[in-house]
Design a protein around this motif. Structure first.
Motif, PDB file in Angstrom:
ATOM      1  N   VAL A 124       0.865  -1.183   0.000  1.00 32.78           N
ATOM      2  CA  VAL A 124       0.000   0.000   0.000  1.00 32.78           C
ATOM      3  C   VAL A 124       0.895   1.225   0.000  1.00 32.78           C
ATOM      4  O   VAL A 124       1.779   1.354   0.849  1.00 32.78           O
ATOM      5  CB  VAL A 124      -0.940   0.029   1.218  1.00 32.78           C
ATOM      6  CG1 VAL A 124      -1.831   1.259   1.183  1.00 32.78           C
ATOM      7  CG2 VAL A 124      -1.776  -1.245   1.285  1.00 32.78           C
ATOM      8  N   ALA A 125       0.684   2.125  -0.960  1.00 36.26           N
ATOM      9  CA  ALA A 125       1.516   3.317  -1.079  1.00 36.26           C
ATOM     10  C   ALA A 125       0.653   4.570  -1.049  1.00 36.26           C
ATOM     11  O   ALA A 125      -0.502   4.564  -1.496  1.00 36.26           O
ATOM     12  CB  ALA A 125       2.330   3.276  -2.372  1.00 36.26           C
ATOM     13  N   VAL A 126       1.228   5.638  -0.490  1.00 33.60           N
ATOM     14  CA  VAL A 126       0.562   6.929  -0.442  1.00 33.60           C
ATOM     15  C   VAL A 126       1.078   7.770  -1.608  1.00 33.60           C
ATOM     16  O   VAL A 126       2.271   8.076  -1.670  1.00 33.60           O
ATOM     17  CB  VAL A 126       0.829   7.646   0.894  1.00 33.60           C
ATOM     18  CG1 VAL A 126       0.099   8.985   0.934  1.00 33.60           C
ATOM     19  CG2 VAL A 126       0.418   6.770   2.066  1.00 33.60           C
ATOM     20  N   THR A 127       0.200   8.139  -2.518  1.00 37.04           N
ATOM     21  CA  THR A 127       0.590   8.922  -3.691  1.00 37.04           C
ATOM     22  C   THR A 127      -0.210  10.223  -3.714  1.00 37.04           C
ATOM     23  O   THR A 127      -1.215  10.356  -2.993  1.00 37.04           O
ATOM     24  CB  THR A 127       0.323   8.139  -4.984  1.00 37.04           C
ATOM     25  OG1 THR A 127      -1.092   8.097  -5.235  1.00 37.04           O
ATOM     26  CG2 THR A 127       0.863   6.722  -4.884  1.00 37.04           C
ATOM     27  N   PRO A 128       0.198  11.182  -4.531  1.00 35.18           N
ATOM     28  CA  PRO A 128      -0.584  12.425  -4.642  1.00 35.18           C
ATOM     29  C   PRO A 128      -2.030  12.183  -5.037  1.00 35.18           C
ATOM     30  O   PRO A 128      -2.913  12.964  -4.689  1.00 35.18           O
ATOM     31  CB  PRO A 128       0.168  13.206  -5.728  1.00 35.18           C
ATOM     32  CG  PRO A 128       1.571  12.717  -5.618  1.00 35.18           C
ATOM     33  CD  PRO A 128       1.454  11.257  -5.290  1.00 35.18           C
TER      34      PRO A 128
ATOM     35  N   SER B  28      -0.475  -3.131 -16.040  1.00 33.86           N
ATOM     36  CA  SER B  28      -1.921  -2.871 -16.034  1.00 33.86           C
ATOM     37  C   SER B  28      -2.387  -2.277 -14.714  1.00 33.86           C
ATOM     38  O   SER B  28      -3.502  -1.773 -14.610  1.00 33.86           O
ATOM     39  CB  SER B  28      -2.695  -4.160 -16.329  1.00 33.86           C
ATOM     40  OG  SER B  28      -2.369  -5.162 -15.382  1.00 33.86           O
ATOM     41  N   THR B  29      -1.523  -2.366 -13.675  1.00 26.73           N
ATOM     42  CA  THR B  29      -1.822  -1.719 -12.404  1.00 26.73           C
ATOM     43  C   THR B  29      -1.502  -0.235 -12.562  1.00 26.73           C
ATOM     44  O   THR B  29      -0.456   0.262 -12.147  1.00 26.73           O
ATOM     45  CB  THR B  29      -0.999  -2.337 -11.258  1.00 26.73           C
ATOM     46  OG1 THR B  29      -1.100  -3.756 -11.312  1.00 26.73           O
ATOM     47  CG2 THR B  29      -1.500  -1.853  -9.898  1.00 26.73           C
ATOM     48  N   ALA B  30      -2.417   0.476 -13.191  1.00 29.39           N
ATOM     49  CA  ALA B  30      -2.161   1.851 -13.634  1.00 29.39           C
ATOM     50  C   ALA B  30      -1.771   2.778 -12.493  1.00 29.39           C
ATOM     51  O   ALA B  30      -0.984   3.709 -12.683  1.00 29.39           O
ATOM     52  CB  ALA B  30      -3.393   2.396 -14.358  1.00 29.39           C
ATOM     53  N   ALA B  31      -2.303   2.544 -11.299  1.00 29.13           N
ATOM     54  CA  ALA B  31      -2.016   3.432 -10.171  1.00 29.13           C
ATOM     55  C   ALA B  31      -0.521   3.454  -9.868  1.00 29.13           C
ATOM     56  O   ALA B  31       0.046   4.499  -9.563  1.00 29.13           O
ATOM     57  CB  ALA B  31      -2.812   3.002  -8.953  1.00 29.13           C
ATOM     58  N   PHE B  32       0.143   2.311  -9.956  1.00 28.04           N
ATOM     59  CA  PHE B  32       1.572   2.266  -9.682  1.00 28.04           C
ATOM     60  C   PHE B  32       2.383   2.788 -10.858  1.00 28.04           C
ATOM     61  O   PHE B  32       3.461   3.336 -10.691  1.00 28.04           O
ATOM     62  CB  PHE B  32       2.003   0.838  -9.335  1.00 28.04           C
ATOM     63  CG  PHE B  32       1.723   0.459  -7.909  1.00 28.04           C
ATOM     64  CD1 PHE B  32       2.622   0.777  -6.898  1.00 28.04           C
ATOM     65  CD2 PHE B  32       0.553  -0.209  -7.568  1.00 28.04           C
ATOM     66  CE1 PHE B  32       2.373   0.439  -5.583  1.00 28.04           C
ATOM     67  CE2 PHE B  32       0.299  -0.551  -6.256  1.00 28.04           C
ATOM     68  CZ  PHE B  32       1.198  -0.223  -5.258  1.00 28.04           C
ATOM     69  N   GLU B  33       1.857   2.618 -12.055  1.00 24.55           N
ATOM     70  CA  GLU B  33       2.564   3.104 -13.238  1.00 24.55           C
ATOM     71  C   GLU B  33       2.751   4.621 -13.174  1.00 24.55           C
ATOM     72  O   GLU B  33       3.720   5.162 -13.701  1.00 24.55           O
ATOM     73  CB  GLU B  33       1.801   2.725 -14.506  1.00 24.55           C
ATOM     74  CG  GLU B  33       2.564   3.010 -15.783  1.00 24.55           C
ATOM     75  CD  GLU B  33       1.845   2.498 -17.020  1.00 24.55           C
ATOM     76  OE1 GLU B  33       2.476   2.455 -18.078  1.00 24.55           O
ATOM     77  OE2 GLU B  33       0.648   2.153 -16.903  1.00 24.55           O
ATOM     78  N   ALA B  34       1.837   5.301 -12.475  1.00 24.80           N
ATOM     79  CA  ALA B  34       1.901   6.754 -12.388  1.00 24.80           C
ATOM     80  C   ALA B  34       2.802   7.248 -11.258  1.00 24.80           C
ATOM     81  O   ALA B  34       3.068   8.439 -11.147  1.00 24.80           O
ATOM     82  CB  ALA B  34       0.492   7.323 -12.197  1.00 24.80           C
ATOM     83  N   VAL B  35       3.310   6.338 -10.412  1.00 21.45           N
ATOM     84  CA  VAL B  35       4.128   6.736  -9.273  1.00 21.45           C
ATOM     85  C   VAL B  35       5.507   7.194  -9.750  1.00 21.45           C
ATOM     86  O   VAL B  35       6.182   6.506 -10.523  1.00 21.45           O
ATOM     87  CB  VAL B  35       4.293   5.579  -8.269  1.00 21.45           C
ATOM     88  CG1 VAL B  35       5.290   5.935  -7.179  1.00 21.45           C
ATOM     89  CG2 VAL B  35       2.948   5.230  -7.651  1.00 21.45           C
ATOM     90  N   THR B  36       5.940   8.356  -9.301  1.00 26.54           N
ATOM     91  CA  THR B  36       7.274   8.861  -9.607  1.00 26.54           C
ATOM     92  C   THR B  36       7.961   9.280  -8.312  1.00 26.54           C
ATOM     93  O   THR B  36       7.309   9.694  -7.352  1.00 26.54           O
ATOM     94  CB  THR B  36       7.219  10.078 -10.558  1.00 26.54           C
ATOM     95  OG1 THR B  36       6.437  11.114  -9.953  1.00 26.54           O
ATOM     96  CG2 THR B  36       6.607   9.696 -11.894  1.00 26.54           C
ATOM     97  N   GLY B  37       9.279   9.170  -8.287  1.00 27.09           N
ATOM     98  CA  GLY B  37      10.022   9.535  -7.091  1.00 27.09           C
ATOM     99  C   GLY B  37       9.777   8.556  -5.952  1.00 27.09           C
ATOM    100  O   GLY B  37       9.284   7.446  -6.147  1.00 27.09           O
ATOM    101  N   LEU B  38      10.138   8.977  -4.745  1.00 26.41           N
ATOM    102  CA  LEU B  38       9.949   8.161  -3.556  1.00 26.41           C
ATOM    103  C   LEU B  38       8.605   8.476  -2.905  1.00 26.41           C
ATOM    104  O   LEU B  38       8.257   9.644  -2.738  1.00 26.41           O
ATOM    105  CB  LEU B  38      11.065   8.421  -2.540  1.00 26.41           C
ATOM    106  CG  LEU B  38      12.454   7.877  -2.883  1.00 26.41           C
ATOM    107  CD1 LEU B  38      13.487   8.415  -1.892  1.00 26.41           C
ATOM    108  CD2 LEU B  38      12.457   6.351  -2.865  1.00 26.41           C
TER     109      LEU B  38
END
Length: 200
Positions: free
Chosen positions: A31-35, A64-74
């Motif tokens: 589980v990651a916290v993204t903008p 296909s897990t688009a939410a993670f594909e958009a993650v940039t940086g830490l």
């Protein structure tokens, strides 16, 4: 956003104590916290070390897990590992493994996505070597036809998770045997139904 509050049964522990538990498990819930908010996935991972010798997790998610594909940086993330599913089963009332006495482990840290084809190829090999080679019907990624492995690598995004803190809750144990703080007292003799007989 409200701060995450872990269950009171989880205690901070040195990572060295939970290392065997983490190393033995091929999948975690990430589980990651993204903008854009929280994102999550079930991810195959391998315990490794960075250049300074610090423990990290390396793995991959499907493109296909688009939410993670958009993650940039830490980004801040939690990797959650759990013991084999035993909820509601009397088998849970047994002595905890002396080396892996935990029911679940939560690793807090920083996640970054790795968009590198060679990283994905190497990660597929390493995951198969570590988690599959010892099975009854093992296979190894190097044995796969290269075009097939290339497709796997092309369809995934690599990830690297820097471990900053470890928390764990203990597994259940019979009353008076191997108990530590956090273990719930259960006497297997208290199961009266013929369908609820703990393993010997």
């Amino acid at each position: 956003m409200q701060a995450y509050t872990p269950p009171t049964s989880f205690k901070d522990l040195p990572f060295t104590l939970v290392r065997p538990f983490v190393a033995a498990r091929a999948l975690c819930t990430l589980v990651a916290v993204t903008p854009g908010g929280l994102v999550n996935a079930h991810v195959p991972v391998l315990l490794a070390e960075d250049a300074e010798g610090n423990p990290i997790l390396e793995g991959h998610v499907a493109q296909s897990t688009a939410a993670f594909e958009a993650v940039t940086g830490l980004v801040t993330a939690i990797a959650m590992f759990q013991k084999e599913q035993e909820y509601g089963l009397p088998e849970a009332a047994r002595i905890a493994d002396a080396e892996q006495p935990y029911g679940a482990v939560h690793l807090h840290g920083m996640l970054e996505m790795v968009r590198d084809h060679d990283f994905q190829m190497a990660n597929i090999d390493a995951l198969s070597d570590h988690h599959i080679a010892a099975r009854i019907h093992p296979w190894n990624a190097p044995d796969l036809p290269r075009p097939f492995k290339e497709v796997l690598a092309d369809k995934t995004i690599g990830l690297r998770f820097r471990i900053l803190r470890a928390q764990a809750c203990h597994a259940y144990a019979p009353k008076g045997k191997g108990r530590t703080d956090g273990i719930v007292e259960i006497d297997p003799r208290e199961f009266t139904s013929p369908n609820c007989r703990p393993r010997a």
